[in-house]
Design a protein around this motif. Structure first.
Motif, PDB file in Angstrom:
ATOM      1  N   VAL A  65      25.645  18.479 -24.223  1.00  0.00           N
ATOM      2  CA  VAL A  65      24.268  18.021 -24.093  1.00  0.00           C
ATOM      3  C   VAL A  65      23.510  18.475 -25.331  1.00  0.00           C
ATOM      4  CG1 VAL A  65      22.165  18.154 -22.705  1.00  0.00           C
ATOM      5  CG2 VAL A  65      24.395  18.219 -21.590  1.00  0.00           C
ATOM      6  N   PRO A  66      23.010  17.533 -26.131  1.00  0.00           N
ATOM      7  CA  PRO A  66      22.303  17.935 -27.351  1.00  0.00           C
ATOM      8  C   PRO A  66      20.991  18.623 -27.018  1.00  0.00           C
ATOM      9  CG  PRO A  66      22.145  15.566 -27.033  1.00  0.00           C
ATOM     10  CD  PRO A  66      23.071  16.089 -25.980  1.00  0.00           C
ATOM     11  N   SER A  67      20.589  19.591 -27.856  1.00  0.00           N
ATOM     12  CA  SER A  67      19.325  20.274 -27.625  1.00  0.00           C
ATOM     13  C   SER A  67      18.157  19.337 -27.904  1.00  0.00           C
ATOM     14  CB  SER A  67      19.224  21.518 -28.500  1.00  0.00           C
ATOM     15  OG  SER A  67      19.341  21.141 -29.862  1.00  0.00           O
ATOM     16  N   GLN A  68      18.327  18.405 -28.799  1.00  0.00           N
ATOM     17  CA  GLN A  68      17.323  17.388 -29.098  1.00  0.00           C
ATOM     18  C   GLN A  68      17.953  16.022 -28.888  1.00  0.00           C
ATOM     19  OE1 GLN A  68      14.191  17.628 -29.995  1.00  0.00           O
ATOM     20  NE2 GLN A  68      14.018  19.818 -30.320  1.00  0.00           N
ATOM     21  N   PRO A  69      17.328  15.138 -28.090  1.00  0.00           N
ATOM     22  CA  PRO A  69      17.877  13.788 -27.949  1.00  0.00           C
ATOM     23  C   PRO A  69      17.894  13.074 -29.287  1.00  0.00           C
ATOM     24  CG  PRO A  69      16.041  14.160 -26.430  1.00  0.00           C
ATOM     25  CD  PRO A  69      16.132  15.350 -27.322  1.00  0.00           C
ATOM     26  N   LEU A  70      18.866  12.205 -29.461  1.00  0.00           N
ATOM     27  CA  LEU A  70      18.938  11.400 -30.674  1.00  0.00           C
ATOM     28  C   LEU A  70      18.163  10.117 -30.417  1.00  0.00           C
ATOM     29  CD1 LEU A  70      22.746  11.852 -31.322  1.00  0.00           C
ATOM     30  CD2 LEU A  70      20.863  13.117 -32.365  1.00  0.00           C
ATOM     31  N   PRO A  71      16.931  10.003 -30.942  1.00  0.00           N
ATOM     32  CA  PRO A  71      16.108   8.836 -30.622  1.00  0.00           C
ATOM     33  C   PRO A  71      16.620   7.563 -31.273  1.00  0.00           C
ATOM     34  CG  PRO A  71      15.006  10.193 -32.250  1.00  0.00           C
ATOM     35  CD  PRO A  71      16.264  10.924 -31.840  1.00  0.00           C
ATOM     36  N   ILE A  72      16.462   6.455 -30.570  1.00  0.00           N
ATOM     37  CA  ILE A  72      16.813   5.148 -31.098  1.00  0.00           C
ATOM     38  C   ILE A  72      15.581   4.570 -31.787  1.00  0.00           C
ATOM     39  CG2 ILE A  72      17.668   2.853 -30.537  1.00  0.00           C
ATOM     40  CD1 ILE A  72      19.689   5.171 -30.054  1.00  0.00           C
ATOM     41  N   GLU A  73      14.553   4.347 -31.042  1.00  0.00           N
ATOM     42  CA  GLU A  73      13.278   3.847 -31.550  1.00  0.00           C
ATOM     43  C   GLU A  73      12.194   4.650 -30.839  1.00  0.00           C
ATOM     44  OE1 GLU A  73      12.620   1.329 -33.782  1.00  0.00           O
ATOM     45  OE2 GLU A  73      14.747   1.116 -34.166  1.00  0.00           O
ATOM     46  N   GLY A  74      11.934   5.855 -31.270  1.00  0.00           N
ATOM     47  CA  GLY A  74      10.934   6.673 -30.626  1.00  0.00           C
ATOM     48  C   GLY A  74      11.582   7.707 -29.722  1.00  0.00           C
ATOM     49  N   PRO A  75      10.779   8.374 -28.901  1.00  0.00           N
ATOM     50  CA  PRO A  75      11.260   9.521 -28.149  1.00  0.00           C
ATOM     51  C   PRO A  75      11.942   9.199 -26.812  1.00  0.00           C
ATOM     52  CG  PRO A  75       8.908   9.279 -27.841  1.00  0.00           C
ATOM     53  CD  PRO A  75       9.343   8.209 -28.821  1.00  0.00           C
ATOM     54  N   VAL A  76      12.075   7.960 -26.428  1.00  0.00           N
ATOM     55  CA  VAL A  76      12.638   7.623 -25.126  1.00  0.00           C
ATOM     56  C   VAL A  76      14.154   7.781 -25.143  1.00  0.00           C
ATOM     57  CG1 VAL A  76      12.915   5.794 -23.406  1.00  0.00           C
ATOM     58  CG2 VAL A  76      10.769   6.021 -24.643  1.00  0.00           C
ATOM     59  N   LEU A  77      14.693   8.565 -24.197  1.00  0.00           N
ATOM     60  CA  LEU A  77      16.139   8.713 -24.055  1.00  0.00           C
ATOM     61  C   LEU A  77      16.568   7.919 -22.837  1.00  0.00           C
ATOM     62  CD1 LEU A  77      18.748  10.073 -25.038  1.00  0.00           C
ATOM     63  CD2 LEU A  77      18.248  11.933 -23.470  1.00  0.00           C
ATOM     64  N   LEU A  78      17.399   6.938 -23.053  1.00  0.00           N
ATOM     65  CA  LEU A  78      17.851   6.050 -21.999  1.00  0.00           C
ATOM     66  C   LEU A  78      19.022   6.658 -21.256  1.00  0.00           C
ATOM     67  CD1 LEU A  78      17.477   3.027 -20.974  1.00  0.00           C
ATOM     68  CD2 LEU A  78      19.404   2.532 -22.454  1.00  0.00           C
ATOM     69  N   ASN A  79      18.993   6.601 -19.934  1.00  0.00           N
ATOM     70  CA  ASN A  79      20.109   7.027 -19.097  1.00  0.00           C
ATOM     71  C   ASN A  79      20.885   5.782 -18.706  1.00  0.00           C
ATOM     72  OD1 ASN A  79      19.548   9.915 -18.867  1.00  0.00           O
ATOM     73  ND2 ASN A  79      17.695   9.231 -17.834  1.00  0.00           N
ATOM     74  N   LEU A  80      22.097   5.686 -19.233  1.00  0.00           N
ATOM     75  CA  LEU A  80      22.916   4.500 -19.076  1.00  0.00           C
ATOM     76  C   LEU A  80      24.104   4.789 -18.178  1.00  0.00           C
ATOM     77  CD1 LEU A  80      23.747   1.584 -20.080  1.00  0.00           C
ATOM     78  CD2 LEU A  80      25.019   2.763 -21.890  1.00  0.00           C
ATOM     79  N   LEU A  81      24.406   3.839 -17.295  1.00  0.00           N
ATOM     80  CA  LEU A  81      25.608   3.897 -16.465  1.00  0.00           C
ATOM     81  C   LEU A  81      26.479   2.708 -16.825  1.00  0.00           C
ATOM     82  CD1 LEU A  81      27.367   4.926 -14.114  1.00  0.00           C
ATOM     83  CD2 LEU A  81      25.882   3.602 -12.574  1.00  0.00           C
ATOM     84  N   VAL A  82      27.723   2.970 -17.242  1.00  0.00           N
ATOM     85  CA  VAL A  82      28.682   1.922 -17.564  1.00  0.00           C
ATOM     86  C   VAL A  82      29.623   1.777 -16.371  1.00  0.00           C
ATOM     87  CG1 VAL A  82      30.502   1.165 -19.128  1.00  0.00           C
ATOM     88  CG2 VAL A  82      28.553   2.471 -20.022  1.00  0.00           C
ATOM     89  N   VAL A  83      29.742   0.547 -15.841  1.00  0.00           N
ATOM     90  CA  VAL A  83      30.604   0.292 -14.692  1.00  0.00           C
ATOM     91  C   VAL A  83      31.582  -0.817 -15.070  1.00  0.00           C
ATOM     92  CG1 VAL A  83      30.710  -0.273 -12.239  1.00  0.00           C
ATOM     93  CG2 VAL A  83      28.671   0.862 -13.151  1.00  0.00           C
ATOM     94  N   ASP A  84      32.840  -0.429 -15.266  1.00  0.00           N
ATOM     95  CA  ASP A  84      33.880  -1.390 -15.637  1.00  0.00           C
ATOM     96  C   ASP A  84      35.207  -0.834 -15.159  1.00  0.00           C
ATOM     97  OD1 ASP A  84      35.811  -3.008 -17.091  1.00  0.00           O
ATOM     98  OD2 ASP A  84      34.133  -3.615 -18.372  1.00  0.00           O
ATOM     99  N   ASN A  85      36.025  -1.675 -14.539  1.00  0.00           N
ATOM    100  CA  ASN A  85      37.314  -1.206 -14.056  1.00  0.00           C
ATOM    101  C   ASN A  85      38.327  -1.021 -15.183  1.00  0.00           C
ATOM    102  OD1 ASN A  85      37.312  -4.125 -14.185  1.00  0.00           O
ATOM    103  ND2 ASN A  85      39.339  -4.030 -13.278  1.00  0.00           N
ATOM    104  N   ASP A  86      38.076  -1.606 -16.350  1.00  0.00           N
ATOM    105  CA  ASP A  86      38.950  -1.445 -17.508  1.00  0.00           C
ATOM    106  C   ASP A  86      38.580  -0.146 -18.216  1.00  0.00           C
ATOM    107  OD1 ASP A  86      39.947  -1.488 -20.197  1.00  0.00           O
ATOM    108  OD2 ASP A  86      40.193  -3.671 -20.049  1.00  0.00           O
ATOM    109  N   ARG A  87      39.481   0.841 -18.135  1.00  0.00           N
ATOM    110  CA  ARG A  87      39.204   2.165 -18.677  1.00  0.00           C
ATOM    111  C   ARG A  87      38.868   2.105 -20.167  1.00  0.00           C
ATOM    112  NH1 ARG A  87      42.570   6.292 -20.897  1.00  0.00           N
ATOM    113  NH2 ARG A  87      41.546   8.303 -20.702  1.00  0.00           N
ATOM    114  N   PHE A  88      39.584   1.282 -20.934  1.00  0.00           N
ATOM    115  CA  PHE A  88      39.338   1.185 -22.371  1.00  0.00           C
ATOM    116  C   PHE A  88      37.924   0.682 -22.658  1.00  0.00           C
ATOM    117  CE2 PHE A  88      39.190  -1.340 -26.276  1.00  0.00           C
ATOM    118  CZ  PHE A  88      39.472  -0.346 -27.203  1.00  0.00           C
TER     119      PHE A  88
END
Length: 146
Positions: free
Chosen positions: A14-37
């Motif tokens: 867990v980084p001490s500082q989020p790596l911003p994309i466009e500003g300070p918002v850190l997105l919480n993403l869930l990836v759901v795919d049965n293909d492990r790769f």
């Protein structure tokens, strides 16, 4: 998946500082795919872009994660065994209507895209997709901050 994956070089999980994309918002993403790769490639790519990312190959675990964690966006495979992708999309939106769901598929048709959008998908993307396309999709799905 046709994405150039940039390895994560963080010493701690867990980084001490989020790596911003466009500003300070850190997105919480869930990836759901049965293909492990595909699942791991998407997770690595999103993490390299600075997103907090969780991944699963199970619809049931995805439902549990949606209920128990602060998820902003779900990257969901449409061709999911058992609980189909459309059913999983509907269930995620039923549980958490504010979560944006980006549906991805390796064999997309206009009909499947329309069905996904009618079921509440934020966007529809066909595999393989590149890192730039993933970055753009995630940036567009960011919650609007004032």
């Amino acid at each position: 998946m046709n994405a150039a994956i940039v390895p994560t070089t963080l010493a701690s999980p867990v980084p001490s500082q989020p790596l911003p994309i466009e500003g300070p918002v850190l997105l919480n993403l869930l990836v759901v795919d049965n293909d492990r790769f595909v699942r791991e490639a998407c997770k690595e790519a999103a993490a390299a872009l600075g997103y907090h990312t969780t991944a699963t190959g199970s619809a049931e675990q995805a439902f549990w994660l949606v209920d128990s964690q602060n998820i902003d966006v779900v990257l969901l495979d449409l061709n999911f065994p058992g609980t189909g992708g459309l059913e999983a999309l509907r269930e995620i939106k039923r549980r958490q209507p504010d979560i944006e769901v980006i549906v991805m598929t390796g064999n997309g048709t206009v009909q499947s895209a329309v069905q996904a959008m009618k079921a509440g998908a934020y966007e529809f993307v066909t595999k393989p997709f590149g890192l730039n396309e993933l970055k753009l999709l995630l940036e567009e799905s960011l919650p609007i901050s004032s």
